[in-house]
Motif scaffolding. Structure first.
Motif, mmCIF file in Angstrom:
data_model
loop_
_atom_site.group_PDB
_atom_site.id
_atom_site.type_symbol
_atom_site.label_atom_id
_atom_site.label_comp_id
_atom_site.label_asym_id
_atom_site.label_seq_id
_atom_site.Cartn_x
_atom_site.Cartn_y
_atom_site.Cartn_z
ATOM 1 N N UNK A 74 68.687 76.220 77.865
ATOM 2 C CA UNK A 74 69.202 77.426 77.224
ATOM 3 C C UNK A 74 68.353 78.667 77.420
ATOM 4 N N UNK A 75 67.296 78.568 78.215
ATOM 5 C CA UNK A 75 66.401 79.715 78.371
ATOM 6 C C UNK A 75 66.571 80.421 79.703
ATOM 7 N N UNK A 76 65.662 81.364 79.962
ATOM 8 C CA UNK A 76 65.646 82.010 81.263
ATOM 9 C C UNK A 76 65.258 80.963 82.297
ATOM 10 N N UNK A 77 65.811 81.077 83.504
ATOM 11 C CA UNK A 77 65.542 80.085 84.542
ATOM 12 C C UNK A 77 64.218 80.344 85.227
ATOM 13 N N UNK A 78 63.142 80.045 84.532
ATOM 14 C CA UNK A 78 61.817 80.234 85.127
ATOM 15 C C UNK A 78 61.272 78.888 85.582
ATOM 16 N N UNK A 79 60.791 78.822 86.830
ATOM 17 C CA UNK A 79 60.222 77.557 87.295
ATOM 18 C C UNK A 79 58.832 77.340 86.701
ATOM 19 N N UNK A 80 58.357 76.120 86.802
ATOM 20 C CA UNK A 80 56.985 75.840 86.380
ATOM 21 C C UNK A 80 56.313 75.032 87.487
ATOM 22 N N UNK A 81 54.976 75.000 87.485
ATOM 23 C CA UNK A 81 54.306 74.278 88.571
ATOM 24 C C UNK A 81 54.634 72.785 88.537
ATOM 25 N N UNK A 82 54.697 72.185 89.699
ATOM 26 C CA UNK A 82 54.852 70.730 89.815
ATOM 27 C C UNK A 82 53.636 70.204 90.538
ATOM 28 N N UNK A 83 53.054 69.047 90.268
ATOM 29 C CA UNK A 83 53.463 68.125 89.212
ATOM 30 C C UNK A 83 53.129 68.655 87.827
ATOM 31 N N UNK A 84 53.648 68.025 86.774
ATOM 32 C CA UNK A 84 54.489 66.828 86.837
ATOM 33 C C UNK A 84 55.892 67.140 87.370
ATOM 34 N N UNK A 85 56.418 66.244 88.155
ATOM 35 C CA UNK A 85 57.766 66.375 88.682
ATOM 36 C C UNK A 85 58.776 65.992 87.606
#
Lengths: 538, 167
Positions: free
Chosen positions: A297-308
């Protein structure tokens, strides 16, 4: 629904369909505009002649050759009519069982048809996507009953692993391996997501699959959920695809109604609840961690991977994310086996791939070929070459994350490895043909503008870098670039690629790098010439 | 943005539809995007009052609601005109020259993408690939996809669609 009931329903539908002497299949894909009027006109013509018990008119998904649509297929003779208008209905119905309507007839020997190998699209254009029993009659949902009643989850994963299927969303990660990771991940609650956020401009494979055989995608998802132990899942679809959403919703209702979704599926102990989530127009949401943020439900912000996501995904739980085409391959592998699947394609890129062929090519449309087919076969044979007597310049694959492959490399086979070796990517399947009239600098500036506008802004290299690359490309377009600009451009491309947080930024420089590799002269021609002064530019 | 608003929409059927979407998700914060979709579908755009009410009902900070509403291209914070002309700017449409249609629209109606004519008759928007690339170049007039047209055919068609009053 029990397996026996399913078999019986399939049998009844087959008998019903076999009772008609002729079938008129009307392509009701997005590419065949006006199909509703054609269906109505054909039905009227059939009824007026009192043929309602001998001729059945049905709507189907995309038949592929959008360039020549609207298309109507006549079975059992496999006659295909092109450019059909409602006014042609009388003639088409009168010709049934006689000589076909010559002026509308498409040659069955057209390489567009004969050079393809349809597996995922085999039912697309042959069954009514809104008719659950049509899918059953074509052998649909037998893979679910096989998997859920006769296989253990580990067995399903082994089968997918043996097949060598790799993710069709673009990156080509081995599907079996991904499933095994999610299955092994600790956690009582696991999720399943179908990535139908087909954001690449120039790609419409997933739209066509969802519009043509929505049940095949659901079937693949049910099997995947069973294999990894997920009991709830989401299908994240672009809001720009209203028809696909509508058909998917209907398919889900019918699957629920027939005990293929919900509690104790097919009489097994397995439960699965699926929901649709509408995207809202953000390219970055094709990246899996951004997609998850959007489902939450939030803004589509990516985050670092891992964790995958396989370990920590939706709501922090292990989550399996696959693309539409990947899921659509699953029922076929379960029904026909890993060896059958691997018989098509190459050693490392097995199976077939669906492509959306568009741009400066005669037969624009939706195609499916064995992996390893060359670009030349696709563009010149299946696509019928470049129209208007112009010369082919390049083939663009992978959208804003891919590259342009020049005309002298048309012998490149479409495999994950070979496309990577020429500096492009397989991507999700968009394939845009470019002729000599297109300027490559303008083309890559177009892609960079796209990435710049779609950058979510979270990390500086992508947020700032794409703007600067776009500005530099603008200088080339206006013949104002200096040698220092060329150097900056190359340095920036490397910087953005190496330091961006997610795939969007990391791959954004790809089109530029690819153009600099194969079309460097076009950049050099657009630099300030030694005799010019900075003011003296045109 | 106000946290609480007068209940002038309590009996509004449109608001009821928005509320039903939230109810279906037990008013969980993750229903935000789904709720915004319903609100835009019903009201045509997202006004500050509606956003405030949604924030209130879902227990989400108004700043987050505005953040989400502005992050996604699909959501509109301004009302659209009576008619909407969408020009597809996907790759295939770009290669086939849809930027000419945009330039023409600028000249003809004085509109840049995202703008509406002062008389509220026409809104111009850019869309990111509607997935009808095989029909490129594609324009969408009030939701109807039209493709496979030359520049001259397209502009003539737009003129016809709007009628003379659109000028």
């Amino acid at each position: 629904m029990r397996v026996d009931d399913m078999r019986q329903r399939a049998e009844e539908r087959r008998r019903y369909l076999d009772g008609f002497a002729h079938h008129l299949l009307v392509c009701a894909g997005l590419g065949c505009q006006g199909n509703e009027e054609i269906v109505a006109a054909l039905n009227r013509a059939v009824n007026e002649r009192g043929l309602a018990d001998r001729v059945l008119v049905r709507r189907t998904g995309c038949m592929g050759l959008c360039a020549l649509g609207p298309l109507v297929r006549v079975e059992p003779n496999t006659i295909v009519y092109q450019g059909v208008r409602p006014g042609d209905a009388d003639e088409i119905v009168t010709a049934l069982g006689r000589k076909p309507v010559t002026r509308l007839l498409l040659s069955p020997d057209l390489p567009f048809f004969t050079r393809q190998h349809k597996r995922v699209l085999a039912l697309c254009g042959r069954i009514d996507p809104d008719h659950f029993d049509d899918y059953l009659a074509a052998g649909g949902y037998t893979a679910v009953s096989t998997a859920l009643t006769a296989m253990r989850p580990a067995g399903v994963i082994r089968l997918i692993d043996d097949s060598g299927l790799r993710g069709r969303g673009g990156a080509g990660y081995p599907t079996g391996l991904k499933w095994a990771t999610v299955a092994k991940a600790a956690g009582a609650r696991k999720y399943l997501i179908c990535n139908a956020d087909e954001g690449d401009p120039g790609a419409f494979m997933d739209r066509a699959i969802l519009e043509g055989t929505p049940h095949a995608v659901l079937e693949g998802m049910i099997i995947a959920a069973y294999a990894v132990g997920a009991n709830s899942g989401y299908i994240y679809v672009r809001a720009e695809y209203p028809l696909a959403v509508q058909r998917l919703q209907r398919a889900m209702r019918e699957a629920e109604h027939n005990n293929l979704l919900g509690h104790a599926i097919c009489g097994s102990g397995f439960d699965l609840k699926l929901e649709i989530r509408l995207g809202a127009g953000a390219f970055v949401c094709g990246e899996e961690t951004a997609l998850i943020a959007s489902v939450e439900g939030g803004r589509g912000l990516p985050r670092p991977r891992p964790p995958y996501p396989a370990e920590r995904g939706l709501h922090g739980c292990p989550t399996l994310i696959n693309n539409v085409e990947t899921y659509a391959n699953i029922p076929l592998i379960v029904t026909r086996g890993a060896d059958w699947f691997a018989a098509a394609g190459t050693e490392r890129s097995r199976g077939t791939k669906v492509f959306a062929l568009s741009g400066k090519v005669r037969h624009t449309g939706l195609i499916e070929v064995d992996m390893g087919t060359t670009l030349g076969e696709i563009v010149n044979d299946i696509g019928g070459g470049v129209p208007d007597g112009r010369a082919l310049k390049a083939v663009q694959t992978g959208g804003p994350s891919g590259g342009c492959i020049p005309a002298d490399r048309l012998d490149t086979p479409v495999t994950y490895e070979d496309l990577g070796a020429v500096g492009s990517i397989m991507g999700s399947g968009g394939m845009i043909v470019i002729d000599e009239t297109t300027c490559m600098v303008d083309m890559v500036r177009y892609f960079m503008q796209f990435c710049m506008e779609e950058s979510c802004g979270k990390c500086a290299p992508c947020r700032v870098g794409t703007v600067q690359i776009h500005r530099l490309l603008g200088k080339f377009c206006e013949h104002r670039a200096t040698p220092a600009d060329l150097e900056s451009l190359e340095t920036l491309c490397d910087l953005v690629r190496e330091t961006s947080l997610c795939g969007l930024g990391q791959s954004a420089p790809n089109p530029v790098r690819s153009a600099l590799r194969f079309f460097r002269q076009e950049f050099l021609d657009r630099m300030v010439q030694p005799a010019d002064t900075p003011e003296h530019n045109s | 943005m106000p946290r609480s608003l007068p209940d002038h929409r309590t009996d509004d059927r449109r608001w009821n539809a928005v509320d039903r979407t939230m109810q279906r998700h037990d008013y969980r914060p993750e229903a935000l995007i789904e709720t915004l979709h319903t609100a835009q579908e019903r009201y045509g755009f997202l006004d500050p009052q509606t956003l405030g009410r949604i924030a209130d009902r879902l227990g989400v900070a108004p700043s987050k609601v505005l953040g989400v509403a502005t992050f996604y291209n699909h959501f509109r914070l301004q009302p659209a005109g009576e008619h909407t002309l969408a020009v597809c700017t996907g790759t295939a449409c770009h290669v086939k020259g849809n930027d000419r249609i945009l330039a023409w629209a600028r000249e003809q109606f004085g509109l840049s993408p995202g703008e509406t004519t002062p008389d509220n008759r026409l809104s111009l928007v850019e869309v990111r690939c509607v997935g009808a690339c095989a029909l490129a170049p594609v324009i969408v007039t009030d939701g109807e996809i039209r493709g496979k047209k030359s520049f001259a055919e397209s502009t003539a068609m737009i003129g016809e669609w709007l009628g003379d009053a659109g000028r």
